[in-house]
Design a protein around this motif. Structure first.
Motif, short mmCIF file in Angstrom:
data_model
loop_
_atom_site.label_atom_id
_atom_site.label_comp_id
_atom_site.label_asym_id
_atom_site.label_seq_id
_atom_site.Cartn_x
_atom_site.Cartn_y
_atom_site.Cartn_z
N VAL A 1 0.83 -1.20 0.00
CA VAL A 1 0.00 0.00 0.00
C VAL A 1 0.87 1.25 0.00
CG1 VAL A 1 -1.60 1.37 1.41
CG2 VAL A 1 -2.03 -1.07 1.04
N LEU A 2 1.93 1.24 0.79
CA LEU A 2 2.86 2.38 0.79
C LEU A 2 3.48 2.58 -0.60
CD1 LEU A 2 4.85 2.19 4.16
CD2 LEU A 2 3.38 4.05 3.38
N THR A 3 3.87 1.48 -1.23
CA THR A 3 4.46 1.56 -2.57
C THR A 3 3.47 2.13 -3.57
OG1 THR A 3 5.85 -0.37 -2.09
CG2 THR A 3 5.57 0.24 -4.40
N ALA A 4 2.23 1.63 -3.53
CA ALA A 4 1.20 2.12 -4.44
C ALA A 4 0.89 3.60 -4.19
CB ALA A 4 -0.07 1.28 -4.29
N THR A 5 0.98 4.03 -2.93
CA THR A 5 0.74 5.43 -2.59
C THR A 5 1.79 6.33 -3.24
OG1 THR A 5 -0.26 4.82 -0.48
CG2 THR A 5 0.53 7.08 -0.70
N ALA A 6 3.05 5.93 -3.13
CA ALA A 6 4.11 6.71 -3.75
C ALA A 6 3.96 6.75 -5.27
CB ALA A 6 5.47 6.13 -3.37
N LEU A 7 3.59 5.63 -5.88
CA LEU A 7 3.39 5.58 -7.32
C LEU A 7 2.20 6.43 -7.75
CD1 LEU A 7 4.04 1.77 -7.92
CD2 LEU A 7 5.44 3.67 -8.78
N SER A 8 1.17 6.50 -6.90
CA SER A 8 0.00 7.31 -7.23
C SER A 8 0.37 8.78 -7.36
CB SER A 8 -1.08 7.14 -6.15
OG SER A 8 -1.60 5.83 -6.15
N THR A 9 1.32 9.23 -6.55
CA THR A 9 1.75 10.63 -6.61
C THR A 9 2.52 10.89 -7.90
OG1 THR A 9 1.85 10.76 -4.21
CG2 THR A 9 3.10 12.40 -5.44
N ASN B 1 -1.27 0.10 -10.65
CA ASN B 1 -2.41 -0.78 -10.51
C ASN B 1 -2.00 -2.23 -10.33
OD1 ASN B 1 -4.24 1.29 -10.65
ND2 ASN B 1 -4.60 1.10 -12.84
N GLY B 2 -0.84 -2.60 -10.87
CA GLY B 2 -0.33 -3.95 -10.63
C GLY B 2 0.01 -4.16 -9.17
N VAL B 3 0.61 -3.14 -8.55
CA VAL B 3 0.93 -3.22 -7.11
C VAL B 3 -0.36 -3.29 -6.29
CG1 VAL B 3 1.95 -1.99 -5.16
CG2 VAL B 3 3.15 -2.07 -7.35
#
Length: 422
Positions: A344-352, A377-379
């Motif tokens: 979730v942390l990784t996806a959060t950073a990628l969302s930014t 979205n894969g994460v």
């Protein structure tokens, strides 16, 4: 039993980190006109869109004819709350109240983490993870919604009634907090939480229906939504553009959506996947045999992850919900969701990186935009699958773990809810 003590150092580090990171987020909000910060589009939603809705609500009606209004009636209370600070502008008051909600979540997580046998990792994840979204959390009302969900989960252990009421209030603001009650232990806890949630939700909805016109107008706008460019379906269609698909982007219902051939089929497929996710969660609920203090937390995170990844819309602020729920999970040493929290942390950073930094690439459907969305979205999809698998196994739904929290016949005084282990 031995009790674990939390030294003052880690406890004091959380408010220090909160003050530092929130000051940085405020600075970014003030300077959000830069291209990599969205060119002013992040803050604009508050002082233009939210303020416009505030004006309509102040006259006793929901924005029934505004296609951008897609929120349950409880959202009106959040959008009108800045009037409680009349000495500030609407934008300033909104940000102050958002920071107050953020601080409330942090305090609740710290209190939960300092209880015997608990952990401060949840408070650390929320405090350090939210700034990964830059200034977006300060200009959306998802922090307030997440606060209701977090408080609902943390209240369940001691007061199922309070947990149910808070969950209902959250659902009236943005629907998804209704899922936080999915993992309540069978018996008195479930009856209390679900019963009080139903009663509180009905009562508040009735009051809003009396005070405002068109309280259910949001349903019409939700039904008309298509496939947002940041969703899993949108990622598939964006990749299809590289293969010659003739679709294009259009701003509708407050989001950039894809329009063209087969879009409706993708939207229907998303709804079907959401229905399948709901069926899986019901099956888990029926087959689960073992509850511990973390089970309601883990179930809430898993449910919201599944509904998020199968949605037709995955806006960057959705990550606020997932961060809050992951943080609650990490307050318990019994959680099965630690690797999920990392995803979730990784996806959060990628969302930014997707929004606001490279959103134009995503809209234009370039290979850079496609790869960014495919990675984010894969994460998220991996996190959803892993979360449910670990939840399933931890609750003994596969039949391998037969321990149960149901009281033994000879233990009539044992409560049928799980007590914290200390």
């Amino acid at each position: 039993m031995n009790r674990l003590r939390v030294t003052p150092g880690p406890v004091l580090a959380v408010p220090a980190l909160w003050l530092t990171t929130r000051a940085l987020m405020l600075w970014l909000l003030v300077h959000d006109s830069g291209p990599l910060l969205g060119g002013g589009s992040v803050a604009r939603e508050v002082w233009r869109l939210y303020f416009r809705w505030y004006g309509v609500l102040a006259h006793g009606s929901f924005p029934a004819h505004d296609t951008l209004w897609q929120y349950p009636p409880g959202a009106g209370g959040v959008l009108m709350a800045p009037s409680l600070l009349p000495w500030l502008t609407y934008f300033q008051a909104f940000v102050v109240l958002t920071l107050a909600g953020d601080a409330l979540v942090t305090v609740a997580l710290v209190r939960a983490g300092t209880r015997a046998g608990r952990s401060l990792l949840g408070a650390a994840l929320w405090t350090g993870g939210l700034p990964l979204l830059l200034h977006i959390p300060l200009a959306r009302y998802d922090v307030q919604v997440t606060a209701l969900a977090v408080l609902s989960l943390l209240a369940l252990d001691r007061s199922p009634r309070a947990g149910g009421v808070l969950g209902a209030l959250g659902a009236l603001v943005k629907v998804w907090p209704a899922l936080v009650l999915l993992g309540t232990p069978r018996g008195r806890v479930t009856r209390g939480a679900w019963g009080w949630a139903a009663a509180a939700g009905t009562l508040v909805l009735g009051v809003l229906a009396v005070l405002f016109d068109h309280p259910l107008s949001f349903l019409r706008q939700q039904g008309g939504r298509g496939v947002q460019i940041e969703s899993l379906g949108g990622t598939v269609l964006n990749l299809a553009r590289q293969a010659g698909w003739p679709g294009r982007t259009r701003y509708r219902y407050g989001a950039v959506e894809l329009v063209g051939p087969h879009v409706q089929a993708v939207a229907v497929a998303s709804l079907a996947l959401t229905a399948a996710a709901f069926a899986l969660l019901v099956l888990w609920r029926v087959r689960a045999r073992h509850w511990n203090e973390a089970t309601p937390y883990d179930a809430a995170l898993s449910a919201v992850l599944l509904f998020t990844v199968t949605s037709r819309v995955i806006s960057p602020q959705y990550m606020i919900w997932l961060l809050g729920l992951a943080a609650v999970c990490l307050t318990s040493r019994h959680t099965s969701q630690r690797p999920v929290a990392a995803l979730v942390l990784t996806a959060t950073a990628l969302s930014t990186v997707v929004f606001p930094m490279y959103y134009r690439e995503v809209i234009d459907g370039t290979w850079t935009g496609c790869l960014l969305m495919l990675t984010r979205n894969g994460v998220l999809a991996s996190a959803a699958v892993l979360s449910f698998v670990r939840l399933w196994r931890a609750a003994g739904a596969d039949g391998k773990n037969l321990r149960t929290t149901e009281p033994r016949p000879d233990s009539h005084r044992l409560p049928d809810r799980v007590l914290s282990i200390s």
